[in-house]
Design a protein around this motif. Structure first.
Motif, short mmCIF file in Angstrom:
data_model
loop_
_atom_site.label_atom_id
_atom_site.label_comp_id
_atom_site.label_asym_id
_atom_site.label_seq_id
_atom_site.Cartn_x
_atom_site.Cartn_y
_atom_site.Cartn_z
N GLN A 1 0.75 -1.06 -0.01
CA GLN A 1 -0.27 -0.07 0.17
C GLN A 1 1.20 1.20 0.08
OE1 GLN A 1 -3.84 0.77 0.30
NE2 GLN A 1 -3.77 -1.78 -0.10
N PRO A 2 -0.14 2.24 -0.78
CA PRO A 2 1.11 4.13 -0.80
C PRO A 2 1.95 3.71 1.34
CG PRO A 2 -1.31 3.85 -1.67
CD PRO A 2 -0.39 2.05 -0.79
N VAL B 1 -8.69 4.49 -12.17
CA VAL B 1 -7.88 3.37 -12.56
C VAL B 1 -6.57 3.40 -12.91
CG1 VAL B 1 -7.04 1.00 -12.53
CG2 VAL B 1 -9.12 1.44 -12.02
N GLN B 2 -6.98 4.65 -13.83
CA GLN B 2 -5.27 4.84 -15.00
C GLN B 2 -4.78 6.61 -14.42
OE1 GLN B 2 -5.08 2.42 -16.40
NE2 GLN B 2 -6.35 1.79 -17.01
N LEU C 1 1.33 -0.38 -6.81
CA LEU C 1 0.21 -0.95 -7.11
C LEU C 1 -0.59 -0.14 -8.67
CD1 LEU C 1 -1.55 -2.88 -3.43
CD2 LEU C 1 0.10 -3.59 -5.53
N SER C 2 0.11 0.62 -8.68
CA SER C 2 -0.89 1.42 -9.98
C SER C 2 0.00 1.31 -10.54
CB SER C 2 -1.59 2.83 -9.21
OG SER C 2 -2.64 1.50 -8.62
N GLY C 3 0.00 2.46 -12.02
CA GLY C 3 1.15 3.02 -12.71
C GLY C 3 2.26 1.94 -12.76
N LYS D 1 -9.05 4.03 -4.76
CA LYS D 1 -8.48 2.62 -5.05
C LYS D 1 -10.06 1.46 -5.21
CE LYS D 1 -5.04 -0.35 -7.10
NZ LYS D 1 -4.39 -0.72 -7.99
N SER E 1 -0.81 10.53 -8.13
CA SER E 1 0.32 10.60 -7.17
C SER E 1 1.16 10.98 -7.42
CB SER E 1 0.74 9.48 -7.00
OG SER E 1 1.98 8.84 -7.82
N ILE F 1 -4.87 6.47 -11.65
CA ILE F 1 -3.73 6.71 -10.22
C ILE F 1 -1.89 7.52 -10.18
CG2 ILE F 1 -3.58 5.45 -8.35
CD1 ILE F 1 -6.22 4.39 -8.49
N PRO F 2 -1.58 6.67 -11.22
CA PRO F 2 -0.70 7.07 -10.83
C PRO F 2 -0.27 8.81 -11.23
CG PRO F 2 -0.49 5.54 -12.88
CD PRO F 2 -1.52 5.65 -12.14
N LEU G 1 4.38 4.37 -5.46
CA LEU G 1 3.20 3.33 -5.74
C LEU G 1 3.55 2.50 -6.93
CD1 LEU G 1 0.74 5.62 -7.74
CD2 LEU G 1 0.40 4.55 -5.28
N ALA H 1 -7.90 -3.15 -13.96
CA ALA H 1 -6.77 -3.17 -14.13
C ALA H 1 -5.83 -2.48 -14.45
CB ALA H 1 -5.99 -4.76 -14.51
N PRO H 2 -4.83 -1.94 -13.51
CA PRO H 2 -4.19 -0.60 -14.70
C PRO H 2 -4.05 -1.02 -15.58
CG PRO H 2 -3.21 -0.92 -12.00
CD PRO H 2 -4.49 -2.34 -12.17
N ASP H 3 -3.20 -0.06 -17.05
CA ASP H 3 -3.41 -0.77 -18.45
C ASP H 3 -1.78 -1.55 -17.98
OD1 ASP H 3 -5.15 0.22 -19.51
OD2 ASP H 3 -4.68 1.83 -19.74
N ALA I 1 -1.93 9.04 1.08
CA ALA I 1 -2.14 7.26 1.05
C ALA I 1 -3.30 6.72 0.67
CB ALA I 1 -1.53 6.92 2.65
N ASN J 1 -12.97 -0.55 -6.24
CA ASN J 1 -13.77 -0.98 -8.00
C ASN J 1 -14.85 -0.48 -7.80
OD1 ASN J 1 -11.14 -2.10 -8.70
ND2 ASN J 1 -12.06 -4.18 -7.61
N PHE K 1 -4.36 -6.05 -8.08
CA PHE K 1 -4.71 -4.66 -8.75
C PHE K 1 -5.65 -4.41 -8.57
CE2 PHE K 1 -0.63 -6.51 -10.02
CZ PHE K 1 0.73 -5.72 -9.88
N GLY K 2 -6.85 -5.59 -9.04
CA GLY K 2 -8.22 -5.60 -8.74
C GLY K 2 -9.10 -5.70 -10.68
#
Lengths: 323, 446
Positions: free
Chosen positions: A157-158, B411-412, A177-179, B204, B418, B414-415, A175, A266-268, B257, B206, A262-263
């Motif tokens: 987790q972050p 979802v896309q 779990l993303s990106g 995050k 952050s 999130i990066p 991060l 999902a991130p790409d 977070a 769903n 990731f659920g």
């Protein structure tokens, strides 16, 4: 020449040895063929047909029709659309998913091999506590994927434990779990969970090395490094190659790990093939399209499988001849 | 030759045995209709993991009542997730046999409807279950695409509300929780100090993101689907995303977070007592809230119903306090026990059993009279009001895809979140992708 394809080898042998047709007939009927209990294949064959071949054919059929929630109820009447599903699959995210899946699987396998072999070599000779070490090595392998993924997700987790530890060393974990980094997270967790498989196979390979080989290399005065690289590792080639093949296929087919980590969606960066097939099937309800994607995946997996299985069979013969 | 014949015989025998087995598996429906003596009604219902024992006891009690009333036995079958249920519906639809009654989540109802495998409710069916009037009117909003084509009988409500920390608000001299999104942002800014945050959000999760975006959009007059057209690139939707992202990037009222949190993590964070608001939760969170540092210091409030950037709702805006959330009961049209099924539906939507179920697991009744009896409890009155002000998401078989597309934008992103900002160009590109996915799904809708 023969009444079915399976007896070709026998028949050829019969032809070579027997000159008179009558004699040949007697030999064929007389001994070998009748004693082969081919009928015992029937239960297995029927089960294979029922649980592999029929569903596979159904999947092929479904990939050619426009099956979704609207047509599901009368699925036999769903419109036949030829290769449209395949075209759509390639126009959507599938090529990207193939690339992610294949690269992820190959990298994971490549990274686990050194760990596996090193661990196998380290536990080959008897010493105090060896059985404990061996048991500990197997922990990642026996934990269910779901548990592994949940624990890692919590740690990554972050504001999780990993980033907290990194922060103490003045490193910004960022991060996981993303990106873009999520791709490396997936590989990292897969390596953690999958290396014991290579270890097991390598260990099995090591144990099949005859004591005489060790003696011979000792007499020749080989040090540990030349002995390892020139004597032991060649013995491991067969089992480890097989392990690599099986592990790669397992990585490509792993659904639980990315799904729990990731659920969905999902991130790409980690939209691997099983994920895209799952989402298309069970969230978008496009069964035709997802069947097409699944079949493309199957073909992709089948290519290395086919090549390797052929190569491997040659290997087995060679070793069989040596003994 | 003899050998070949033998092989063929064995193969045939094997095939026959297997086929017979398959046929046997396919059967298993109960015969006949009418009175219930000796019959079994199969009911598929979501498992309750929070209160499993109470849930079991309720099942037993309902079975006994139904047996006394009709002589028939009720067999409950449970599913763990919406996906399990969907799979069950799919296989039953294909096979033409399976449960007689399904409890289906509201957002899944349009998908179930689109399979055409459930009994449409005419006057006759509504009469059998005691009439439409016995339900809270809003709960009927997602029973079908229109009045003539309804399949879902409202069973329970799980409306969404906001929760706030009464102590934190009081200390800051805020007497009433925010009623508009702008006010919420402003409160949250004021209440973010030191290690205290103004707002807790599960970025995050769903499902959460699309609920925020839909709510803000529909309040601004854009229900996201207009007939057969998706409207995800509408300025109202963009504004919704900007507000949702802005809490983290520009307003800085959310713990950084939060980009890794699901809804339950966001609640857990709120329950630590260091957050003023948690913007999307439901009555079932009460247990978590009472178990944390927030015990005795929290209160539910309606979610804001005035869209971001406005002080009052525009003329075409809808007062949507929550998505219409809960479960509907659907009767399978392949069921040979339809009369019994409707008797069962009547039983569990009547006041007595509805209240019994509320006491067992905390899901609000869809029965209007039953809901009215709960109003004396202040916290529940708020949730009940949210149930009444719930608005249905668009009734289309494409909704599952649209929901997915809306969530995927977050979802896309999130990066970028952050890193501190989601640029206009990035948001536009992701919205365009979402619009494309949503529109293509609507185009396929039949």
């Amino acid at each position: 020449m023969t009444d079915d394809g399976t007896t070709t080898t026998l028949a050829e042998r019969g032809e070579d040895t027997a000159a008179a047709p009558g004699h040949r007939e007697r030999r064929r009927r007389g001994v070998t063929e009748q004693q082969r209990p081919l009928w015992m294949l029937i239960p297995g064959g029927l089960l294979m047909t029922l649980i592999i071949i029929i569903p596979l054919l159904l999947a092929v059929y479904i990939s050619l029709i426009d099956l979704d929630q609207y047509t599901l109820r009368r699925w036999l009447e769903a419109p036949f659309i030829g290769l449209d599903n395949f075209v759509e699959a390639f126009q959507s995210g599938l090529p990207n998913s193939i690339w992610i899946s294949v690269s992820f699987a190959v990298l994971s396998t490549a990274a686990t091999v050194p760990f596996g072999i090193a661990a196998a070599v380290a536990t080959q000779n008897a010493y105090r506590g060896r059985s404990l070490v061996r048991a500990v090595f197997l922990i990642p392998y026996v934990l269910p994927s779901f548990v592994v993924a949940t624990v890692w997700r919590t740690m990554l987790q972050p504001d999780g434990i990993v980033n907290n530890l990194l922060a103490k060393a003045n490193v910004d974990g960022g991060l996981w779990l993303s990106g873009p980094k999520s791709y490396w997270t997936l590989i990292l967790v897969e390596i953690w969970a999958a290396w014991p498989f290579i270890y097991l196979m390598a260990l099995a390979g090591l144990q099949s090395v005859d004591g005489e080989v060790h003696e011979a290399s000792a007499i020749d005065g080989a040090n540990w490094w030349p002995k390892l690289t020139h004597v032991i590792l060649p013995y491991l080639r067969g089992p480890v190659l097989l392990a690599c093949l099986l592990a790669t296929l397992n990585h490509i087919n792993n659904f639980t790990l990315p799904f729990v980590l990731f659920g969905a969606p999902a991130p790409d960066d980690v939209n691997v093939m099983p994920m895209i097939v799952y989402v298309t099937s069970f969230q978008s309800l496009r069964f035709g399209l997802s069947a097409a994607m699944a079949i493309v995946s199957l073909l992709i997996i089948a290519i290395p499988l086919f090549v390797y299985l052929r190569a491997l069979r040659l290997d087995v013969h060679e070793e069989g001849g040596r003994k | 030759m003899a050998l070949r014949r033998m092989r063929a015989v064995v193969a045939l025998a094997g095939a026959v045995t297997l086929t017979a087995g398959l046929v046997a598996c396919g059967g298993g429906d109960d015969e006949g209709g009418g009175g219930g003596e000796g019959k079994t009604l199969n009911v598929l219902i979501g498992a309750n993991t929070q209160y499993p024992e109470e849930f079991q006891a309720w099942q037993k009690s309902v079975s006994d009542k139904f047996k006394a009333q009709t002589g028939a036995t009720v067999e409950f079958e449970t599913f763990a997730t919406a996906n399990d249920e969907l799979t069950k519906i799919q296989t039953s639809v294909v096979a033409g046999s399976g449960p007689d009654v399904y409890a289906v989540g509201t957002t899944l109802t349009p998908t179930a409807y689109s399979t055409g495998a459930f009994v449409k409710l005419g006057d006759e069916q509504w009469d059998k279950i005691g009439g439409k009037d016995k339900f809270v009117p809003a709960t009927l909003g997602i029973s079908g695409p229109d009045e003539q084509n309804q399949v879902g009988v409202p069973w329970v409500s799980r409306p969404f509300v906001m929760v706030y920390n009464t102590e934190i608000l009081k200390a800051a001299g805020i007497s009433k929780p925010a009623a508009t999104w702008d006010e919420l942002t402003q409160h949250a800014k004021q209440l973010t100090t030191g290690d205290q945050y103004g707002l807790s959000v599960g970025y995050k999760d769903n499902f959460d993101p699309w609920k925020f975006v839909w709510g803000m959009s529909v309040q601004a007059g854009n229900p996201l689907v207009d007939g057969k057209t998706a409207k995800l690139t509408d300025p109202t939707t963009k504004k919704a995303y900007q507000t949702y992202f802005g809490w983290l990037t520009t307003d800085k009222v959310v713990n950084p977070a939060a980009i890794g949190w699901s809804n339950s993590q966001a609640i857990a964070e709120f329950a630590k007592g260091k957050t003023a608001y948690m913007a999307l939760t439901s009555a079932t969170a009460a247990k978590a809230l009472d178990g944390g540092a927030t015990k005795g210091k929290w209160s539910f409030a309606l979610l804001p119903t005035v869209p971001p950037g406005a002080t009052s709702r525009p003329a075409n805006g809808v007062e949507a306090a929550s998505i219409l959330s809960g479960d509907n009961l659907l009767v399978a049209d392949y069921s040979k026990n339809q009369d019994l099924a409707f008797e069962f539906v009547k039983l569990i939507t009547d006041q007595e059993v509805q209240l019994e179920y509320y006491k067992a697991v905390g899901n609000l009744p869809a029965n209007a009279a039953a809901l009215d009896t709960l109003k004396s409890d202040q916290q529940l009155a708020t949730v009940a009001e949210a149930a009444k002000k719930s608005v249905a998401t668009p009734f289309t078989g494409a909704w599952a895809d649209i929901q997915l597309a809306l969530t995927n934008v977050v979802v896309q992103s999130i990066p970028d979140l952050s890193k501190g900002s989601v640029s206009d160009a990035q948001l536009d590109a992701r919205l365009a992708d979402a619009q494309k996915a949503a529109q293509s799904s609507l185009d396929r809708a039949k």
